[in-house]
Write a protein that holds these residues in place. Structure first.
Motif, short mmCIF file in Angstrom:
data_model
loop_
_atom_site.label_atom_id
_atom_site.label_comp_id
_atom_site.label_asym_id
_atom_site.label_seq_id
_atom_site.Cartn_x
_atom_site.Cartn_y
_atom_site.Cartn_z
N GLN A 17 18.79 52.50 81.71
CA GLN A 17 19.81 53.47 81.32
C GLN A 17 20.74 53.83 82.47
OE1 GLN A 17 20.31 54.43 78.23
NE2 GLN A 17 18.52 53.29 77.46
N LEU A 18 20.15 53.99 83.66
CA LEU A 18 20.96 54.32 84.82
C LEU A 18 21.88 53.16 85.20
CD1 LEU A 18 18.31 56.14 87.04
CD2 LEU A 18 20.23 57.18 85.83
N ARG B 165 23.16 50.91 83.21
CA ARG B 165 24.24 50.84 82.24
C ARG B 165 25.34 51.86 82.55
NH1 ARG B 165 20.76 50.21 76.58
NH2 ARG B 165 20.26 47.97 76.87
N ARG B 166 24.96 52.96 83.14
CA ARG B 166 25.93 53.99 83.49
C ARG B 166 26.50 53.78 84.89
NH1 ARG B 166 22.25 59.18 81.57
NH2 ARG B 166 22.05 58.52 79.37
N GLY B 167 26.04 52.74 85.56
CA GLY B 167 26.54 52.45 86.89
C GLY B 167 26.02 53.40 87.94
N ARG B 168 24.88 54.03 87.71
CA ARG B 168 24.31 54.98 88.66
C ARG B 168 23.50 54.25 89.73
NH1 ARG B 168 23.75 60.06 86.21
NH2 ARG B 168 22.85 60.72 88.21
#
Length: 415
Positions: A240-241, A243-246
């Motif tokens: 998830q992170l 995918r958000r570019g975190r």
């Protein structure tokens, strides 16, 4: 003589009982010849005595073959010897008719009557007792013996034997046949019971091994269950992170890597048996399992286990576990003694049991040489704590396993 002794010791207990039972029935044939055939030489002339002996010997041989085939049938190795039983019955009645004919129309004299009467009754008794081996139901056995007795009486009357003598012959065949039939049935029942007990013992041993596997499975579950759940959650979070570019996704995957490596190490510890075990629990568990299997277990010194270092308890716990499992799986132990002693700066664990001769080539008590679970595997585990292991036969059928581990200092414990 030594070869015969080795052959006998090489048999399991059920096989020994079966051999004894089989040769007991063969010995009945010898008794029949000795009790019925040989005495006639002192009662009648050699010609007639020879014929009577030949008839009795032939009947005894047929009885021996029938008993052997019937015993194989009770063990499920052959079909029921129905034709052989009918042949034995026909031979018995044929000999009875022959003896009655000789008594009525052959040479006269008290010796002839005595000889033919003895052969008459004995042949019917041995025939009824042997034929009963091929029948399982007690009612059918009773009917078979009654049929032999009634046939003896009926033939006697038909060939002119007086009523009282015919009645006496009937009673003699009934009592003697019933005794031999009961002996035969009891012997077969005893043999079946021994095989069933042996099968139950094998089942208990398999259950003990299954319990060990379940315990191993529980250890793996304890090690991997939580860690795999953490890996799954952190991996999902990292996805998830990412995918958000975190950038925190890298930290999460680093943590997944650390947990996976820790899991690998713990699994290796479980597989190799390096996880610490409670020696006291292993000793009490061994005593309970052995007693449940019908083996008298003497335990001494188990209270000293608590003061031992964890790595020593782990190594000796594996010795107790493997030795107990192999006592159940191999040999025919009735007694097992386990002792834990402190002697001159070392701890000594001794496991000794009887019944080792029942399993030639794989003496009971951890003599199994399988990879990781036999003598070699136990020595590897003890070597980690500088321990040693010796094992070997003691006495006639005993087996002793001794594990020694040096101790730097264990206070408050005496031998």
């Amino acid at each position: 003589m030594s070869a015969a002794r080795g052959w006998w010791r090489g048999k399991s207990t059920p096989a020994k009982v079966e051999t004894y039972t089989r040769w007991s029935f063969h010995f009945f044939a010898v008794i029949e010849v000795a009790a019925l055939g040989l005495p006639v030489f002192g009662q009648v002339g050699p010609g007639l005595a020879g014929w009577l002996l030949a008839m009795v010997a032939g009947h005894a041989a047929l009885c021996a073959v029938t008993a052997s085939r019937a015993l194989d049938w009770t063990r499920g190795r052959r079909e029921q010897p129905v034709r052989l039983r009918w042949a034995l019955g026909a031979a018995s009645y044929g000999l009875v008719v022959a003896t009655l004919v000789i008594q009525e129309y052959g040479p006269k004299g008290d010796g002839v009557a005595t000889a033919t009467g003895t052969v008459f009754g004995g042949v019917m008794i041995f025939g009824a007792g042997t034929a009963a081996l091929g029948v399982r139901a007690p009612r059918r056995v009773s009917a078979l013996v009654a049929g032999f007795a009634a046939g003896a009486g009926a033939l006697s009357l038909l060939l002119g034997v007086p009523g009282p003598a015919a009645l006496a012959a009937t009673i003699a065949v009934l009592v003697g046949g019933a005794f031999l039939a009961f002996t035969s049935m009891f012997s077969v029942w005893l043999l079946d019971a021994v095989y069933e007990l042996d099968a139950a013992r094998e089942t208990r041993a398999r259950l003990a091994v299954a319990e060990e596997r379940l315990r191993f499975g529980r250890d793996l579950h304890d090690v991997l269950g939580r860690n795999l759940a953490v890996i799954a959650l952190k991996s999902e979070l990292a996805v998830q992170l990412a995918r958000r570019g975190r950038p925190e996704a890298v930290d999460q995957m680093t943590e997944v890597q650390r947990v996976a490596q820790e899991s690998q190490r713990e699994v290796r510890d479980v597989v190799r048996g390096y996880r610490e075990a409670d020696l006291g629990i292993e000793l009490r568990g061994a005593q309970g399992v052995l007693k449940a299997a019908g083996i008298d277990c003497e335990m001494s010194g188990e209270n000293r286990a608590a003061v031992l270092p964890g790595e020593v308890q782990s190594a000796l716990g594996w010795v107790v576990r493997e030795a107990t499992t192999n006592v159940l799986r191999h040999g025919e132990a009735a007694r097992c003694a386990v002792s834990l002693r402190m002697l001159e700066g070392r701890v000594v664990l001794t496991v000794e049991n009887d019944g080792a001769s029942g399993a030639p080539g794989r003496a009971s008590g951890a003599a199994d040489g399988g990879g990781g679970s036999g003598i070699a595997g136990l020595r590897e585990r003890l070597a980690v704590v500088d321990g040693t292991l010796t094992a070997g036969a003691v006495g006639g059928d005993g087996f002793r396993l001794v594990a020694e581990v040096p101790l730097a200092d264990v206070s408050g414990v005496t031998s």
